[in-house]
Design an enzyme around this catalytic site. Structure first.
Site, PDB file in Angstrom:
ATOM      1  N   ASP A  77      28.635 -18.602  53.299  1.00  0.00           N
ATOM      2  CA  ASP A  77      28.864 -18.306  51.803  1.00  0.00           C
ATOM      3  C   ASP A  77      29.986 -17.146  51.764  1.00  0.00           C
ATOM      4  O   ASP A  77      29.722 -16.094  52.509  1.00  0.00           O
ATOM      5  CB  ASP A  77      27.695 -18.052  50.890  1.00  0.00           C
ATOM      6  CG  ASP A  77      27.209 -19.196  50.573  1.00  0.00           C
ATOM      7  OD1 ASP A  77      27.196 -20.343  51.036  1.00  0.00           O
ATOM      8  OD2 ASP A  77      26.534 -19.124  49.392  1.00  0.00           O
ATOM      9  N   HIS A 128      32.812 -22.320  46.944  1.00  0.00           N
ATOM     10  CA  HIS A 128      31.727 -21.165  46.507  1.00  0.00           C
ATOM     11  C   HIS A 128      32.422 -20.469  45.218  1.00  0.00           C
ATOM     12  O   HIS A 128      31.901 -19.538  44.793  1.00  0.00           O
ATOM     13  CB  HIS A 128      31.500 -20.183  47.504  1.00  0.00           C
ATOM     14  CG  HIS A 128      30.258 -19.394  47.081  1.00  0.00           C
ATOM     15  ND1 HIS A 128      29.082 -19.916  46.607  1.00  0.00           N
ATOM     16  CD2 HIS A 128      29.906 -17.792  47.216  1.00  0.00           C
ATOM     17  CE1 HIS A 128      28.165 -19.131  46.515  1.00  0.00           C
ATOM     18  NE2 HIS A 128      28.534 -17.906  46.977  1.00  0.00           N
ATOM     19  N   HIS A 132      33.116 -15.808  42.241  1.00  0.00           N
ATOM     20  CA  HIS A 132      31.647 -15.698  42.387  1.00  0.00           C
ATOM     21  C   HIS A 132      31.230 -15.293  40.976  1.00  0.00           C
ATOM     22  O   HIS A 132      30.101 -14.676  40.858  1.00  0.00           O
ATOM     23  CB  HIS A 132      31.389 -14.562  43.259  1.00  0.00           C
ATOM     24  CG  HIS A 132      30.071 -14.716  43.758  1.00  0.00           C
ATOM     25  ND1 HIS A 132      28.871 -13.913  43.329  1.00  0.00           N
ATOM     26  CD2 HIS A 132      29.566 -15.336  44.859  1.00  0.00           C
ATOM     27  CE1 HIS A 132      28.045 -14.130  44.139  1.00  0.00           C
ATOM     28  NE2 HIS A 132      28.300 -15.161  44.967  1.00  0.00           N
ATOM     29  N   HIS A 222      26.154 -15.114  55.294  1.00  0.00           N
ATOM     30  CA  HIS A 222      27.386 -14.542  54.730  1.00  0.00           C
ATOM     31  C   HIS A 222      28.098 -13.937  55.861  1.00  0.00           C
ATOM     32  O   HIS A 222      27.743 -12.920  56.321  1.00  0.00           O
ATOM     33  CB  HIS A 222      27.022 -13.631  53.613  1.00  0.00           C
ATOM     34  CG  HIS A 222      26.321 -14.355  52.476  1.00  0.00           C
ATOM     35  ND1 HIS A 222      24.920 -14.457  52.737  1.00  0.00           N
ATOM     36  CD2 HIS A 222      26.807 -14.712  51.217  1.00  0.00           C
ATOM     37  CE1 HIS A 222      24.686 -14.636  51.476  1.00  0.00           C
ATOM     38  NE2 HIS A 222      25.596 -15.025  50.463  1.00  0.00           N
TER      39      HIS A 222
END
Length: 266
Positions: A77, A128, A132, A222
Site C-alpha cells: 500500500d 489506494h 489517503h 507498505h
C-alpha cells in the site's frame, strides 16, 4: 496533509481515562469493521473460486491454479516511493508477482516511471485513493473524486484502468460499496499485517508476517517505510520453503473474478 505514518499514529490528547476509553472504542470499531461482525459482507478467495464453477485448463489464470496450489498474495500500500525501485528489483529476482495499491498525490504523480514499470513487469496495479482520506468520513462526491483521480492517473500511465482498490485503514461502508460498483472497482482487504508503519525492525516485520501467513492469505505491507523492503527477501524465501506460491489478487480469485462493489478478504 500529514504523512501516512502520522495518519496511522496520530492520537488526540485527552485525559488519561478518556484516552483509554477512546482507544478501546477505536480498537473495537476497527475490529468490527474488519472482523465481519457488522453488516460488512466479505467474500473469501476460496468462495470466489467456487462461485465461478469452472474446471479444466481454461480456468487457470496464467500458470497458477489456486484451487490446487497453496497460494498467498503479497500486497503493498501507499506507494510508489523512493524504495519501490529496489522492491521491484527484489520481486523480479525472486520471480514473485505482487499487487500494488497506489496513492495518487505525491506518489503516482511523483514516480510515474515506477507505476509504468510495475505494470510492465506483470504486477497488478490498483488504487489506494488519491490522498489517503478515510472514505467513511467524507462525502460521496469526495469519495468519487478520491477514486476517479487515482484511476485516471493509473490509466494514463499504464493504459489500463484499475479494477481493484483498498480503502485507507480498511474502512468502508455501503456508500463506498455503491460508488465502487459504479466505478467498476472491487475492494480488497487483508488477513496478514506486520504493522510496518510502527517499526523499522525488518526482522520483526518478517516474524509477524510468517506468524500470520495461511493459505489464501493476503499480506499487507507498505514499501514506503524504511524497514519493509529489507524484510521482503526473507519473507519470500521462508514462505516458498513452506510451499507457498505467490500470486496477484486476481490470480488468487481465479477462475472467479472480482466483482465491482464487493469486498474480498480471506
Amino acid at each position: 496533509m500529514p504523512t501516512l505514518s502520522a495518519l496511522h499514529k496520530k492520537r488526540k490528547r485527552t485525559p488519561a481515562g478518556l484516552r483509554a476509553v477512546g482507544m478501546f472504542v477505536a480498537a473495537a470499531s476497527l475490529a468490527l469493521s474488519l472482523g465481519g461482525c457488522t453488516r460488512l459482507d466479505t467474500t473469501a478467495p476460496a468462495a470466489a473460486r467456487a462461485e465461478a464453477g469452472s474446471t479444466g485448463a481454461q480456468a487457470r489464470f496464467g500458470t497458477v491454479d489456486c484451487r490446487e496450489a497453496k497460494c498467498i498474495a503479497l500486497t503493498f500500500d501507499a506507494g510508489p516511493s523512493e524504495n519501490s525501485a529496489r522492491l521491484l528489483d527484489i520481486l523480479k529476482e525472486k520471480q514473485v508477482p505482487a499487487t500494488f495499491f497506489l496513492l495518487g498525490k505525491r506518489h503516482i504523480e511523483k514516480y510515474p516511471e515506477l507505476v509504468e514499470r510495475m505494470a510492465a513487469e506483470g504486477h497488478e496495479v490498483a488504487s489506494h485513493t488519491w490522498d489517503h482520506k478515510i472514505l467513511t468520513r467524507i462525502t460521496p462526491a469526495q469519495i468519487r473524486d478520491e477514486l476517479e483521480r487515482t484511476d485516471d492517473a493509473i490509466a494514463r500511465i499504464t493504459g489500463k484502468r484499475p479494477t481493484l482498490m483498498r480503502p485507507p485503514q480498511g474502512r468502508t461502508d455501503d456508500t463506498v460499496h455503491k460508488i465502487c460498483r459504479e466505478l467498476g472497482l472491487s475492494e480488497v482487504l487483508w488477513s496478514v499485517t506486520a504493522k510496518d508503519y510502527a517499526t523499522t525492525d525488518s526482522a520483526l516485520i518478517t516474524k509477524r508476517v510468517l506468524a500470520q501467513a495461511t493459505r489464501d492469505g493476503i499480506i499487507l505491507l507498505h514499501d514506503l517505510y524504511r524497514g519493509t523492503v529489507p524484510a521482503v527477501p526473507g519473507i519470500i524465501d521462508a514462505l516458498k520453503e513452506r510451499g507457498y506460491v505467490f500470486v496477484t489478487v486476481p490470480q488468487l480469485l481465479a477462475p472467479g473474478k472480482a466483482e465491482p462493489g464487493k469486498v474480498y478478504r480471506p
